[in-house]
Design a protein around this motif. Structure first.
Motif, PDB file in Angstrom:
ATOM      1  N   GLY A 117      39.036  59.313  47.694  1.00 10.53           N
ATOM      2  CA  GLY A 117      39.856  59.621  48.848  1.00 10.53           C
ATOM      3  C   GLY A 117      40.785  58.474  49.174  1.00 10.53           C
ATOM      4  N   ALA A 118      41.521  58.609  50.267  1.00 14.64           N
ATOM      5  CA  ALA A 118      42.526  57.652  50.734  1.00 14.64           C
ATOM      6  C   ALA A 118      43.718  57.638  49.778  1.00 14.64           C
ATOM      7  CB  ALA A 118      41.928  56.268  50.934  1.00 14.64           C
ATOM      8  N   PHE A 119      44.604  56.669  49.932  1.00 12.42           N
ATOM      9  CA  PHE A 119      45.755  56.602  49.035  1.00 12.42           C
ATOM     10  C   PHE A 119      45.991  55.176  48.530  1.00 12.42           C
ATOM     11  CE2 PHE A 119      47.308  57.500  53.409  1.00 12.42           C
ATOM     12  CZ  PHE A 119      47.731  56.236  53.776  1.00 12.42           C
ATOM     13  N   TYR A 120      44.881  54.577  48.121  1.00 12.78           N
ATOM     14  CA  TYR A 120      44.923  53.237  47.545  1.00 12.78           C
ATOM     15  C   TYR A 120      44.110  53.193  46.261  1.00 12.78           C
ATOM     16  CZ  TYR A 120      46.227  52.060  52.336  1.00 12.78           C
ATOM     17  OH  TYR A 120      46.837  52.017  53.557  1.00 12.78           O
ATOM     18  N   LEU A 121      44.571  52.361  45.346  1.00  6.49           N
ATOM     19  CA  LEU A 121      43.785  52.007  44.169  1.00  6.49           C
ATOM     20  C   LEU A 121      43.367  50.556  44.359  1.00  6.49           C
ATOM     21  CD1 LEU A 121      46.092  53.559  41.437  1.00  6.49           C
ATOM     22  CD2 LEU A 121      43.907  54.455  42.244  1.00  6.49           C
ATOM     23  N   PHE A 122      42.239  50.203  43.797  1.00  2.15           N
ATOM     24  CA  PHE A 122      41.709  48.850  43.967  1.00  2.15           C
ATOM     25  C   PHE A 122      41.219  48.331  42.620  1.00  2.15           C
ATOM     26  CE2 PHE A 122      38.922  45.703  46.210  1.00  2.15           C
ATOM     27  CZ  PHE A 122      39.901  45.173  47.035  1.00  2.15           C
ATOM     28  N   ALA A 143      55.265  44.977  45.275  1.00  2.00           N
ATOM     29  CA  ALA A 143      54.392  44.448  46.323  1.00  2.00           C
ATOM     30  C   ALA A 143      52.987  45.026  46.192  1.00  2.00           C
ATOM     31  CB  ALA A 143      54.958  44.780  47.698  1.00  2.00           C
ATOM     32  N   THR A 144      52.018  44.135  46.172  1.00  2.00           N
ATOM     33  CA  THR A 144      50.601  44.509  46.162  1.00  2.00           C
ATOM     34  C   THR A 144      49.909  43.623  47.192  1.00  2.00           C
ATOM     35  OG1 THR A 144      49.976  42.883  44.484  1.00  2.00           O
ATOM     36  CG2 THR A 144      50.663  45.060  43.687  1.00  2.00           C
ATOM     37  N   VAL A 145      48.646  43.884  47.429  1.00  3.28           N
ATOM     38  CA  VAL A 145      47.864  43.023  48.309  1.00  3.28           C
ATOM     39  C   VAL A 145      46.704  42.482  47.489  1.00  3.28           C
ATOM     40  CG1 VAL A 145      46.526  42.874  50.441  1.00  3.28           C
ATOM     41  CG2 VAL A 145      48.494  44.426  50.316  1.00  3.28           C
ATOM     42  N   GLY A 151      38.116  40.459  50.983  1.00  2.00           N
ATOM     43  CA  GLY A 151      36.835  39.886  50.590  1.00  2.00           C
ATOM     44  C   GLY A 151      36.434  40.251  49.173  1.00  2.00           C
ATOM     45  N   ALA A 152      37.406  40.656  48.356  1.00  3.50           N
ATOM     46  CA  ALA A 152      37.123  41.053  46.975  1.00  3.50           C
ATOM     47  C   ALA A 152      38.092  40.353  46.019  1.00  3.50           C
ATOM     48  CB  ALA A 152      37.225  42.572  46.832  1.00  3.50           C
ATOM     49  N   PRO A 153      37.912  39.048  45.827  1.00  2.00           N
ATOM     50  CA  PRO A 153      38.789  38.342  44.897  1.00  2.00           C
ATOM     51  C   PRO A 153      38.704  38.959  43.503  1.00  2.00           C
ATOM     52  CG  PRO A 153      36.960  36.939  45.609  1.00  2.00           C
ATOM     53  CD  PRO A 153      36.875  38.208  46.380  1.00  2.00           C
ATOM     54  N   GLY A 154      39.816  38.879  42.790  1.00  2.00           N
ATOM     55  CA  GLY A 154      39.847  39.451  41.446  1.00  2.00           C
ATOM     56  C   GLY A 154      40.261  40.905  41.424  1.00  2.00           C
ATOM     57  N   HIS A 155      40.688  41.428  42.564  1.00  2.00           N
ATOM     58  CA  HIS A 155      41.167  42.809  42.652  1.00  2.00           C
ATOM     59  C   HIS A 155      42.574  42.817  43.236  1.00  2.00           C
ATOM     60  CE1 HIS A 155      36.831  43.489  42.443  1.00  2.00           C
ATOM     61  NE2 HIS A 155      37.091  44.742  42.114  1.00  2.00           N
ATOM     62  N   LEU A 156      43.237  43.945  43.092  1.00  2.00           N
ATOM     63  CA  LEU A 156      44.523  44.180  43.745  1.00  2.00           C
ATOM     64  C   LEU A 156      44.434  45.490  44.512  1.00  2.00           C
ATOM     65  CD1 LEU A 156      47.059  43.438  40.855  1.00  2.00           C
ATOM     66  CD2 LEU A 156      46.585  41.989  42.846  1.00  2.00           C
ATOM     67  N   ARG A 157      45.059  45.545  45.655  1.00  2.00           N
ATOM     68  CA  ARG A 157      45.140  46.800  46.407  1.00  2.00           C
ATOM     69  C   ARG A 157      46.541  47.355  46.206  1.00  2.00           C
ATOM     70  NH1 ARG A 157      45.679  47.875  52.715  1.00  2.00           N
ATOM     71  NH2 ARG A 157      44.670  49.895  52.882  1.00  2.00           N
ATOM     72  N   LEU A 158      46.577  48.568  45.687  1.00  2.00           N
ATOM     73  CA  LEU A 158      47.841  49.238  45.392  1.00  2.00           C
ATOM     74  C   LEU A 158      47.904  50.550  46.161  1.00  2.00           C
ATOM     75  CD1 LEU A 158      47.615  48.917  41.490  1.00  2.00           C
ATOM     76  CD2 LEU A 158      48.679  47.304  43.065  1.00  2.00           C
ATOM     77  N   THR A 173      55.451  48.156  36.141  1.00  2.00           N
ATOM     78  CA  THR A 173      55.675  46.728  36.403  1.00  2.00           C
ATOM     79  C   THR A 173      54.354  45.982  36.420  1.00  2.00           C
ATOM     80  OG1 THR A 173      57.704  47.174  37.653  1.00  2.00           O
ATOM     81  CG2 THR A 173      56.605  45.065  38.071  1.00  2.00           C
ATOM     82  N   VAL A 174      53.346  46.550  37.046  1.00  2.00           N
ATOM     83  CA  VAL A 174      52.019  45.917  37.074  1.00  2.00           C
ATOM     84  C   VAL A 174      51.525  45.696  35.650  1.00  2.00           C
ATOM     85  CG1 VAL A 174      49.584  46.252  37.683  1.00  2.00           C
ATOM     86  CG2 VAL A 174      51.372  46.777  39.359  1.00  2.00           C
TER      87      VAL A 174
END
Length: 183
Positions: A117-122, A143-145, A151-158, A173-174
Motif C-alpha cells: 500500500g501507500a505510494f512509496y518504494l523503500f 529527488a529522493t529521501v 531510521g533506516a540507513p542504507g535505503h532510499l524513499r522514492l 536515473t536512479v
C-alpha cells in the motif's frame, strides 16, 4: 492515512477491530491528504479515548492556527462526494508502482520490495551511503529521501505519486546513477 491505497483485495482492518480489548488505549488517526490527493492541506482527525483526545487537543491548539475554510469545505466535498475516485486513484498508483518496480529491479544495486500500500518504494541499497547516494541523485535531477531520515540507513524513499513519464525517467536515473556510483 493509507487505508484506501492498498494493492491487494484484503479488507482494511483497523487496530480497534483486531484488538477490541485495547480500545481504550487506541488512537485512530486519519485524514484526506493521501486518499483524496490533498497533500499539504493537513486536515484530518483523531478518534480515541476522551482523556487522550483532550490532551492532544490542548497541545495541538497551542501549535497550530486554524484550518482554512476553503480546505474544510474541500475535505467535506471529498468525504461526501462520489467515492469511485478512490478506486481509480488506487489503480493508477498500482500501475505506477509496477512500472517503477520493473525499472528499479533491473539494478543489481537495489533490493526493492513491492509495497502492499501507500505510494512509496523503500529500496535497500546493495552498497553505499544513502546520504551520498541521495545527494548524487539530486545532482542528477532526481529527488529522493535517504532512508536515514526514517531510521533506516542504507535505503532510499522514492515516491511514485507523480505522472508515469516523470516516474519512469526518475527510476532510470536512479539505476544509471547507482551504476556510476558502484563503478
Amino acid at each position: 492515512m493509507y487505508a484506501h491505497i492498498r494493492y491487494d483485495d484484503r479488507e482494511y482492518v483497523g487496530l480497534a477491530q483486531v484488538a477490541p480489548d485495547l480500545r481504550e488505549r487506541i488512537l485512530l488517526v486519519d485524514g484526506v491528504s493521501k486518499a483524496y490527493a490533498m497533500t499539504g492541506r493537513r486536515i484530518g482527525w483523531g478518534l480515541g479515548p476522551s482523556d487522550l483526545v483532550r490532551a492532544i487537543t490542548a497541545v495541538q491548539t497551542q501549535n497550530c492556527t486554524q484550518t482554512a475554510a476553503v480546505t474544510q469545505l474541500a475535505a467535506v466535498a471529498a468525504l461526501e462526494g462520489p467515492q469511485g475516485v478512490l478506486a481509480e486513484r488506487r489503480a493508477i498508483h498500482h500501475r505506477r508502482r509496477d512500472a517503477a518496480l520493473a525499472i528499479l529491479r533491473q539494478s543489481p544495486h537495489l533490493d526493492t520490495v513491492a509495497p502492499d500500500g501507500a505510494f512509496y518504494l523503500f529500496p535497500r541499497l546493495a552498497t553505499g551511503d544513502d546520504l551520498a547516494v541521495a545527494d548524487a541523485l539530486l545532482e542528477a535531477g532526481c529527488a529522493t529521501v535517504p532512508g536515514s531520515a526514517f531510521g533506516a540507513p542504507g535505503h532510499l524513499r522514492l515516491s511514485f505519486a507523480t505522472d508515469i513519464t516523470a516516474l519512469e525517467a526518475g527510476c532510470r536515473t536512479v539505476v544509471h546513477v547507482l551504476d556510476e556510483v558502484a563503478s
